[in-house]
Design a protein around this motif. Structure first.
Motif, short mmCIF file in Angstrom:
data_model
loop_
_atom_site.label_atom_id
_atom_site.label_comp_id
_atom_site.label_asym_id
_atom_site.label_seq_id
_atom_site.Cartn_x
_atom_site.Cartn_y
_atom_site.Cartn_z
N GLN A 1 -4.92 4.11 -11.93
CA GLN A 1 -5.03 2.64 -11.96
C GLN A 1 -4.59 1.99 -10.65
OE1 GLN A 1 -3.13 4.51 -14.02
NE2 GLN A 1 -1.37 3.40 -14.83
N ASN A 2 -3.89 2.75 -9.77
CA ASN A 2 -3.47 2.18 -8.47
C ASN A 2 -4.55 2.31 -7.39
OD1 ASN A 2 -1.01 1.40 -9.42
ND2 ASN A 2 0.11 3.18 -8.63
N ILE A 3 -5.52 3.17 -7.62
CA ILE A 3 -6.53 3.42 -6.57
C ILE A 3 -7.29 2.15 -6.18
CG2 ILE A 3 -8.62 4.71 -5.99
CD1 ILE A 3 -6.06 6.41 -5.99
N PRO A 4 -7.77 1.35 -7.15
CA PRO A 4 -8.47 0.11 -6.72
C PRO A 4 -7.54 -0.82 -5.94
CG PRO A 4 -8.89 0.58 -9.03
CD PRO A 4 -7.82 1.52 -8.60
N VAL B 1 0.85 -1.20 0.00
CA VAL B 1 0.00 0.00 0.00
C VAL B 1 0.88 1.25 0.00
CG1 VAL B 1 -1.71 1.35 1.30
CG2 VAL B 1 -1.95 -1.14 1.15
N LEU B 2 1.95 1.21 0.79
CA LEU B 2 2.88 2.36 0.85
C LEU B 2 3.46 2.64 -0.52
CD1 LEU B 2 4.62 4.38 2.56
CD2 LEU B 2 6.28 2.55 2.81
N VAL B 3 3.89 1.60 -1.23
CA VAL B 3 4.49 1.77 -2.55
C VAL B 3 3.48 2.38 -3.52
CG1 VAL B 3 5.46 0.55 -4.55
CG2 VAL B 3 6.17 -0.08 -2.23
N TYR B 4 2.24 1.87 -3.48
CA TYR B 4 1.20 2.41 -4.37
C TYR B 4 0.83 3.85 -4.00
CZ TYR B 4 0.41 -2.15 -6.54
OH TYR B 4 0.55 -3.30 -7.25
N LEU B 5 0.90 4.17 -2.71
CA LEU B 5 0.58 5.54 -2.29
C LEU B 5 1.67 6.51 -2.73
CD1 LEU B 5 -0.81 5.05 1.34
CD2 LEU B 5 -2.03 6.07 -0.58
N VAL B 6 2.92 6.04 -2.70
CA VAL B 6 4.02 6.89 -3.15
C VAL B 6 3.89 7.14 -4.66
CG1 VAL B 6 6.54 6.95 -3.50
CG2 VAL B 6 5.60 6.20 -1.30
N ASN B 7 3.40 6.12 -5.38
CA ASN B 7 3.22 6.25 -6.84
C ASN B 7 1.73 6.29 -7.17
OD1 ASN B 7 6.12 5.73 -7.68
ND2 ASN B 7 5.69 3.95 -6.41
#
Lengths: 152, 105
Positions: free
Chosen positions: A33-36, A23-29
């Protein structure tokens, strides 16, 4: 069976940390398309933490007392008096944060507001840090039991 | 990106996380320094830690929904909530660690 219960507690705890790192990695980027992925993984963080709490809690109140007495009589009594005592109570903060994470990422747009993203980052970073501290404490407690049984 | 306003639940449960982090540590210190209270907590559910969990989880949910109903979301920013959460965890964590360090003396 007792050891399986304990291992499941550890398994779900470690799983929650690993998913929180994702989740941290997706939040940084963060991007559309990362929201779901962020939303789905935040639910898994909460579920894994809740399962770890329920399973670990069952083991703690049912099976831990004899082990506690062995640890306290051995060379590492602080494995219980400090690490277990702190771990069993700081875990509640981890539980609150894990339940709060999905609320943050579902209820507020991470794309429209930089501050919303930062709030989610703060929550997930604390989940990871407390998770690692709790996990490390568990290792020390287990080692405290081994030290007692080895008689060193 | 702009600074969008927060949802009421985010504010309410954010404040609940911050407050409950502090109350959790306070309950630890109160029960561990007052044997009658710890005994009562043990009698309530069979284990003081089980009762501790029930108290803080019920309060967390109740305060989360309670705050959500009374807060004005426009008064809160995500960073303000984040700072409350961060500082409450740091302070309550230090207090908890400090309290149990005294058990080693």
């Amino acid at each position: 069976m007792v050891q399986v219960v304990l291992m499941l507690h550890v398994l779900f705890g470690v799983l929650a940390i690993m998913i929180a790192v994702a989740v941290l990695v997706y939040l940084v980027n963060v991007k559309e398309q990362n929201i779901p992925r962020i939303k789905n993984l935040s639910i898994l963080v909460a579920l894994s933490t809740i399962l770890s709490y329920l399973i670990g809690g069952y083991w703690y109140v049912t099976y831990y007392t004899p082990e506690r007495d062995i640890i306290k009589a051995g060379p590492w009594p602080w494995a219980h008096t400090f690490f277990m005592e702190a771990k069993e109570h700081i875990f509640f903060v981890l539980l609150f944060l894990s339940i709060y994470l999905p609320i943050v990422v579902y209820k507020d747009s991470l794309l429209k507001s930089e501050e919303n993203r930062k709030l989610a980052l703060i929550v997930v970073v604390f989940i990871i840090l407390i998770g690692l501290a709790v996990d490390g404490s568990g290792a020390i407690i287990s080692r405290g039991l081994i030290m007692s049984l080895l008689g060193r | 990106m702009t600074n969008a306003s927060l949802n009421r639940l985010t504010v309410g449960f954010g404040l609940s996380v911050a407050l409950m982090s502090l109350l959790n540590t306070l309950l630890v210190i109160v029960k561990d320094t007052n044997p009658p209270i710890k005994d009562a907590m043990k009698a309530a559910s069979g284990h003081h830690w089980t009762t501790h969990g029930i108290i803080v989880i019920v309060l967390f949910i109740a305060l989360g929904y309670g705050f959500s109903m009374v807060v004005k979301e426009e008064d809160w920013t995500p960073l303000r909530i984040g700072k409350y959460i961060a500082w409450s965890i740091i302070l309550s964590g230090m207090a908890l660690v400090g309290f149990y360090l005294t058990h080693l003396l």
